[in-house]
Design an enzyme around this catalytic site. Structure first.
Site, PDB file in Angstrom:
ATOM      1  N   GLU A   5       0.793  -1.104  -0.050  1.00 61.33           N
ATOM      2  CA  GLU A   5       0.107   0.072  -0.080  1.00 61.33           C
ATOM      3  C   GLU A   5       0.917   1.238  -0.137  1.00 61.33           C
ATOM      4  O   GLU A   5       0.452   2.101  -0.736  1.00 61.33           O
ATOM      5  CB  GLU A   5      -1.132   0.132   1.131  1.00 61.33           C
ATOM      6  CG  GLU A   5      -2.108   0.920   1.172  1.00 61.33           C
ATOM      7  CD  GLU A   5      -1.643   2.272   1.373  1.00 61.33           C
ATOM      8  OE1 GLU A   5      -2.390   3.069   0.482  1.00 61.33           O
ATOM      9  OE2 GLU A   5      -1.167   2.727   2.163  1.00 61.33           O
ATOM     10  N   ASP A   6       1.811   1.225   0.778  1.00 59.31           N
ATOM     11  CA  ASP A   6       2.825   2.406   0.800  1.00 59.31           C
ATOM     12  C   ASP A   6       4.236   1.802   1.269  1.00 59.31           C
ATOM     13  O   ASP A   6       4.472   0.767   1.773  1.00 59.31           O
ATOM     14  CB  ASP A   6       2.537   3.223   1.871  1.00 59.31           C
ATOM     15  CG  ASP A   6       2.589   4.732   1.762  1.00 59.31           C
ATOM     16  OD1 ASP A   6       3.542   5.245   0.898  1.00 59.31           O
ATOM     17  OD2 ASP A   6       2.432   5.592   2.743  1.00 59.31           O
ATOM     18  N   HIS A  66      -2.959   1.471   6.037  1.00 59.62           N
ATOM     19  CA  HIS A  66      -3.214   2.445   5.028  1.00 59.62           C
ATOM     20  C   HIS A  66      -2.114   3.541   5.203  1.00 59.62           C
ATOM     21  O   HIS A  66      -2.389   4.432   6.064  1.00 59.62           O
ATOM     22  CB  HIS A  66      -4.344   3.014   5.006  1.00 59.62           C
ATOM     23  CG  HIS A  66      -4.870   3.992   3.975  1.00 59.62           C
ATOM     24  ND1 HIS A  66      -5.045   5.323   4.102  1.00 59.62           N
ATOM     25  CD2 HIS A  66      -4.821   3.615   2.755  1.00 59.62           C
ATOM     26  CE1 HIS A  66      -5.236   5.849   3.052  1.00 59.62           C
ATOM     27  NE2 HIS A  66      -5.114   4.878   1.790  1.00 59.62           N
ATOM     28  N   ILE A  68       2.214   4.784   5.669  1.00 60.01           N
ATOM     29  CA  ILE A  68       3.235   4.428   6.544  1.00 60.01           C
ATOM     30  C   ILE A  68       4.293   5.546   6.752  1.00 60.01           C
ATOM     31  O   ILE A  68       4.476   6.250   5.539  1.00 60.01           O
ATOM     32  CB  ILE A  68       4.106   3.196   6.362  1.00 60.01           C
ATOM     33  CG1 ILE A  68       4.982   2.699   7.434  1.00 60.01           C
ATOM     34  CG2 ILE A  68       4.945   3.140   5.004  1.00 60.01           C
ATOM     35  CD1 ILE A  68       5.462   1.141   7.450  1.00 60.01           C
TER      36      ILE A  68
END
Length: 73
Positions: A5-6, A66, A68
């Site tokens: 996600e990140d 969601h 970082i």
């Protein structure tokens, strides 16, 4: 399968990667799999992501990271 996600990369080349974001109402290929945080050392010749262990007592069942970010003191 759920992808990352990140990512946040520190000045020393260590990268922290969040994975396992799930949105309510959208189909997930692994709905029961908790989210994860990985560490990758970009200084290595063949860097690979290694899953970090999350301490006991943390609610892994509902962990869907969601984003970082890191803080260097």
């Amino acid at each position: 399968e759920v992808g990352s996600e990140d990512i946040d990369i520190l000045p020393n080349g260590l990268a922290f990667i969040s994975s396992g974001l799930k949105y309510q109402g959208l189909k997930s290929p692994e709905p029961d799999k908790p989210g994860e945080i990985f560490l990758m050392d970009l200084n290595e010749d063949n860097p690979r992501a290694v899953e970090l262990r999350i301490s006991r007592g943390f609610d892994l069942a509902s962990f869907t990271p969601h984003g970082i970010s890191t803080f260097i003191d």
